[in-house]
Design an enzyme around this catalytic site. Sequence first.
Site, PDB file in Angstrom:
ATOM      1  CD  GLU A  35     -36.154 -71.459  13.805  1.00 40.52           C
ATOM      2  OE1 GLU A  35     -37.136 -71.429  13.985  1.00 40.52           O
ATOM      3  OE2 GLU A  35     -35.359 -72.494  14.128  1.00 40.52           O
ATOM      4  CE  LYS A  49     -13.713 -67.456   0.177  1.00 39.18           C
ATOM      5  NZ  LYS A  49     -12.697 -66.388   0.437  1.00 39.18           N
ATOM      6  CE  LYS A  97      -7.691 -67.736   3.476  1.00 38.65           C
ATOM      7  NZ  LYS A  97      -7.453 -69.345   2.700  1.00 38.65           N
ATOM      8  CB  CYS A 156     -39.904 -93.460  33.798  1.00 38.60           C
ATOM      9  SG  CYS A 156     -41.186 -92.663  34.235  1.00 38.60           S
ATOM     10  CD  GLU A 179     -48.131 -94.408  28.411  1.00 42.94           C
ATOM     11  OE1 GLU A 179     -47.957 -94.709  29.482  1.00 42.94           O
ATOM     12  OE2 GLU A 179     -47.742 -93.670  27.474  1.00 42.94           O
ATOM     13  CG  HIS A 185     -36.944 -89.924  34.508  1.00 46.08           C
ATOM     14  ND1 HIS A 185     -36.734 -90.525  33.297  1.00 46.08           N
ATOM     15  CD2 HIS A 185     -38.189 -89.679  34.609  1.00 46.08           C
ATOM     16  CE1 HIS A 185     -37.753 -90.639  32.618  1.00 46.08           C
ATOM     17  NE2 HIS A 185     -38.833 -90.225  33.446  1.00 46.08           N
ATOM     18  CD  GLU A 243     -33.225 -90.959  33.246  1.00 46.03           C
ATOM     19  OE1 GLU A 243     -33.322 -91.666  34.410  1.00 46.03           O
ATOM     20  OE2 GLU A 243     -34.019 -90.845  32.577  1.00 46.03           O
TER      21      GLU A 243
HETATM   22  N1  GLN Z   1     -45.467 -93.384  29.855  1.00 40.33           N
HETATM   23  C1  GLN Z   1     -45.278 -93.317  31.127  1.00 40.33           C
HETATM   24  C2  GLN Z   1     -46.082 -92.506  31.982  1.00 40.33           C
HETATM   25  O1  GLN Z   1     -46.348 -91.295  31.456  1.00 40.33           O
HETATM   26  C3  GLN Z   1     -43.933 -93.256  31.465  1.00 40.33           C
HETATM   27  C4  GLN Z   1     -43.040 -92.131  31.216  1.00 40.33           C
HETATM   28  C5  GLN Z   1     -41.793 -92.119  31.215  1.00 40.33           C
HETATM   29  O2  GLN Z   1     -41.040 -93.166  31.006  1.00 40.33           O
HETATM   30  N2  GLN Z   1     -41.001 -91.008  31.437  1.00 40.33           N
HETATM   31  O3  GLN Z   1     -46.190 -92.690  33.123  1.00 40.33           O
END
Ligand code: GLN
Length: 539
Positions: A153, A193, A227, A385, A409, A511, A513
Amino acid sequence: MAAQTKYIFITGGVTSSLGKGIIAASLGKLLQSRGLSVTIQKFDPYLNIDPGTLNPYEHGECYVTEDGAETDLDLGHYERFLNVETSQSNNITTGRIYNNVITKERKGEFLGKTVQVIPHITDEIKSNFYKLGQDGKYDVVITEIGGCVGDIESLPFIEAVRQARWDLGPGNFLVVHLTLIPYLRAAKELKTKPTQHSVKQLLEAGIQPDILVCRTEHPLPSDVKRKLALFCNVQLDSVIEAMDAESIYDVPLLMKKEKLDERVLSKLNLKSKSKLDLNDWKDFLGRLKNPTAEVTIGLVGKYVSLPDAYKSIIESFIHASAASECKVKLVLLSSEEITKDNYKTKLKHLDGILVAPGFGERGFEGKIATVTYARENNIPFFGICLGMQVAVIEFARNVLGMDQANSTEMDPETPNPVIALMEEQKKIDQMGGTMRLGSYACDLKKGSKAALAYGKTKIQERHRHRYEFNNSYLEQIESKGMMATGKNPKTGLVEIIELKNHPWFVGVQFHPEYKSTVLKPQPLFVEFIQAALLKKNNK
Ligand code: GLN
């Protein structure tokens, strides 16, 4: 393409997981520290249009850029090392290449020609190789080719790299090949190798690597280097040893010692624009390795069997721990194993608890129990989140008495949908690229823990989710002490919640992070560690 932009391609051989992303980021860092402007892009050979639809158990975290691209986790390393933002253009997959070509074909743009891998797919790959270098913004564009040389690929990518040498001309193009030199313990020998074979495969495809970077557990003796140089057709000083490092952040310094940057500069006829300056980096490493305190923090999530699923969170703790000079012992806990009956014993050794992002119902009740523990016992809590959504649901259930409160959800029929889909999201029927993605503004309430951490009241953070805090419950929730301290200024969506009567309880819909880098640790992580340390010292 601007003439002055130099292109470095990084290929990999022998095996995957050798850390091409870290080598690319480290080389980028060294060049950047010499005053050059650098960007790094990754080309992935799979057919998904982007990694957004990939399972984190298999592929690790999906990293999100400012412009809302769902990308490979290596882009996180690029940003963390270089402190420069990436974008959709920095991560291209085979799926996207084919999608572009097929879309053009349907529009009739190929004027009746037979559309083929060569030249149409390879031309599309090359035009994407050169995109970021076009406006002269970068002195160097580093391109990491995902996968291993020899994989069926990745053939079109390798062919496009071969052609790129002729497009770009000598002195503007360089291939760094990353390989593994395995050590056979029984024979007490390092074996060359597999590297010879993988270079042979590259040569068969018409590519002569200019530099070999050799991952190894033991130093490469000079006869082994000789080598490798002889059989792989590279100069002796271009065989670079890459010993296993204690931390990925040591790699730039190791590569510096091996003179990788100098080799690259001389082969590309490139001059440093300033004296090499890695002082900030060394300062970071010094603080990271000489902590004056230690805290134990639990990361509760459902993907803990593959820590790469939480890559950016784990790295954010490293940046923040250096900033705080406080070692973070991060304990990854599976939310599926936490229950109402065992949570007190499972969590009691922790100084702070982070409930991780995630999707779907599995492990959800374990996260609820975790939040109950943190809330009732004044344990510093950070929800990211889904982690923030769980905090809201737990509060609705256990403080407001709405037993069946939930996110739609997890339970579409819940009588109290405190977390729910926004109207725009309800109409969407495709999975890929349809969440709320990328950077959004957030206004912070003065005096809140968030505002204190950031030291300002206007911030931008990146999102990746479908569900939102349901504002019809806001008044009730706030009346009992869970406050919305961050809101989207345009839509009024709640982006941060905090508990009033708790030492440090912060949930964020975004997020944080994704924006933590070595030189710019994320303020919420820094404050969370401080809160955990305070908790520990007061125990
Ligand atoms: N599942 C949740 C949403 O879609 C949180 C998503 C997440 O933590 N990135 O809102």
